[in-house]
Motif scaffolding. Structure first.
Motif, mmCIF file in Angstrom:
data_model
loop_
_atom_site.group_PDB
_atom_site.id
_atom_site.type_symbol
_atom_site.label_atom_id
_atom_site.label_comp_id
_atom_site.label_asym_id
_atom_site.label_seq_id
_atom_site.Cartn_x
_atom_site.Cartn_y
_atom_site.Cartn_z
ATOM 1 N N ARG A 80 5.609 -6.932 10.264
ATOM 2 C CA ARG A 80 4.622 -7.252 11.436
ATOM 3 C C ARG A 80 3.375 -7.124 10.727
ATOM 4 N N ALA A 81 2.411 -7.571 11.597
ATOM 5 C CA ALA A 81 0.773 -7.400 11.113
ATOM 6 C C ALA A 81 0.093 -6.981 12.404
ATOM 7 N N ARG A 121 -9.764 -4.541 10.531
ATOM 8 C CA ARG A 121 -8.488 -4.328 9.600
ATOM 9 C C ARG A 121 -7.499 -5.210 10.108
ATOM 10 N N ARG A 123 -3.424 -4.727 9.224
ATOM 11 C CA ARG A 123 -2.389 -3.761 8.677
ATOM 12 C C ARG A 123 -1.228 -4.634 8.489
ATOM 13 N N TYR A 125 2.893 -4.789 7.348
ATOM 14 C CA TYR A 125 3.986 -3.875 7.298
ATOM 15 C C TYR A 125 5.090 -4.646 6.595
ATOM 16 N N THR A 126 5.728 -4.125 5.528
ATOM 17 C CA THR A 126 6.805 -4.501 4.787
ATOM 18 C C THR A 126 8.081 -3.493 4.779
ATOM 19 N N GLN A 131 5.448 1.561 -0.196
ATOM 20 C CA GLN A 131 4.432 1.246 0.562
ATOM 21 C C GLN A 131 4.511 0.384 1.555
ATOM 22 N N GLU A 132 5.099 0.835 2.816
ATOM 23 C CA GLU A 132 5.312 0.268 4.078
ATOM 24 C C GLU A 132 4.032 -0.393 4.440
ATOM 25 N N GLU A 133 3.093 0.036 4.441
ATOM 26 C CA GLU A 133 1.555 -0.409 5.063
ATOM 27 C C GLU A 133 0.475 -0.965 4.029
ATOM 28 N N THR A 134 0.003 -2.075 4.034
ATOM 29 C CA THR A 134 -0.975 -2.538 3.214
ATOM 30 C C THR A 134 -2.207 -3.079 3.989
ATOM 31 N N THR A 135 -3.346 -2.516 4.121
ATOM 32 C CA THR A 135 -4.403 -2.878 4.844
ATOM 33 C C THR A 135 -5.406 -3.693 4.211
#
Length: 208
Positions: A80-81, A121, A123, A125-126, A131-135
Motif C-alpha cells: 500500500r501507499a 509525504r 509512505r 509499505y512493502t 524496512q516495512e515503510e519507505t517515506t
C-alpha cells in the motif's frame, strides 16, 4: 600413583580442549546460520527519496517519478501507499518485484491553493521485514491562486493580415500580499510565444 594421576590430568585437559573446540564450532556455526537467515528475504531500495517541484501555482498539475528496486533474494510486494492529502496520487508500474527488478512510482500533484513552502509525504509499505515503510518527500513553493484576464483569446477578432505579429496583453494577478516570484508559461503551438511585458507591482504583471 603420581604418574597415573598425571596421565589422568592430561587426559581431562585434552578432553576439555576437545569439548571447548566443539562448543566454539557449534556457536560459530549457529551465528553463521543466523546471519544467513537475517539476510534472506526481499529488500527494498530507493536511491532518491525527495523531489522538489519548485514554484507552483494553485491548480497546476505536476508529476514526479521515483525508482524502487528489490535488492533481496525473494519477491518484494508493495502492499500500500499512504499520502498526506488528496492533492497527490501515487501509481506503480508494478507492485510485485522479483529479485533485481525495479518499479517506477509516479506521483501526480495537483498544486493546492497555498502560499509559501509546502512539504508532502508518500509512505510506501512493502513485505521487507527490515524496512516495512519507505517515506518519499515532495517539496514545493506554493504561489496561491493566479488570476489571468482575459482567460480566452479570440485572435480572429483582432487579426490583421498585414501584420507579421499580433500581440495581445494579458493581466496576471495574485491576491494582495502574495508577490509574483516566478512565472512558468507553456504554449501548445510553436506559433505562440509569451513573455512578461511589464510588472505592475509585486502581485500584478502584464503578459504579452
Amino acid at each position: 600413583m603420581k604418574r597415573a594421576g598425571s596421565r589422568q590430568s592430561i587426559n581431562l585437559l585434552a578432553m576439555n580442549k576437545i569439548l571447548l573446540a566443539t562448543l566454539l564450532l557449534v556457536v560459530f556455526g549457529c551465528g553463521s546460520e543466523n546471519r544467513s537467515r537475517s539476510e534472506d528475504g526481499p529488500r527494498v531500495f530507493a536511491e532518491t527519496l525527495t523531489h522538489d517541484f519548485g514554484v507552483v501555482f494553485a491548480g497546476a498539475v505536476k508529476t514526479a517519478k521515483f525508482e524502487l528496486e528489490n535488492q533481496g533474494n525473494r519477491d518484494l510486494i508493495i502492499t500500500r501507499a499512504l499520502k498526506d492529502c488528496g492533492c497527490t496520487k501515487p501509481s506503480f508500474s508494478r507492485k510485485r518485484l522479483a529479485p533485481g527488478q525495479k518499479s517506477i512510482m509516479t506521483v501526480t500533484l495537483v498544486a493546492p491553493a497555498f502560499h509559501g513552502n509546502l512539504n508532502k509525504r508518500i509512505r510506501v509499505y512493502t513485505n521487507d521485514a527490515s524496512q516495512e515503510e519507505t517515506t518519499f518527500r515532495l517539496k514545493m513553493k506554493g504561489m496561491g491562486r493566479a488570476a489571468i484576464s482575459p482567460e480566452v483569446i479570440d485572435f480572429s477578432e483582432s487579426m490583421n493580415m498585414l501584420e507579421d505579429e499580433l500581440a495581445i496583453p494579458l493581466t496576471l494577478e495574485l491576491p494582495p500580499g502574495k508577490p509574483i516570484l516566478a512565472v512558468e508559461i507553456h504554449a501548445d503551438s510553436s506559433f505562440v510565444s509569451c513573455r512578461i511585458k511589464e510588472m505592475m507591482g509585486k502581485n500584478k504583471a502584464i503578459i504579452e
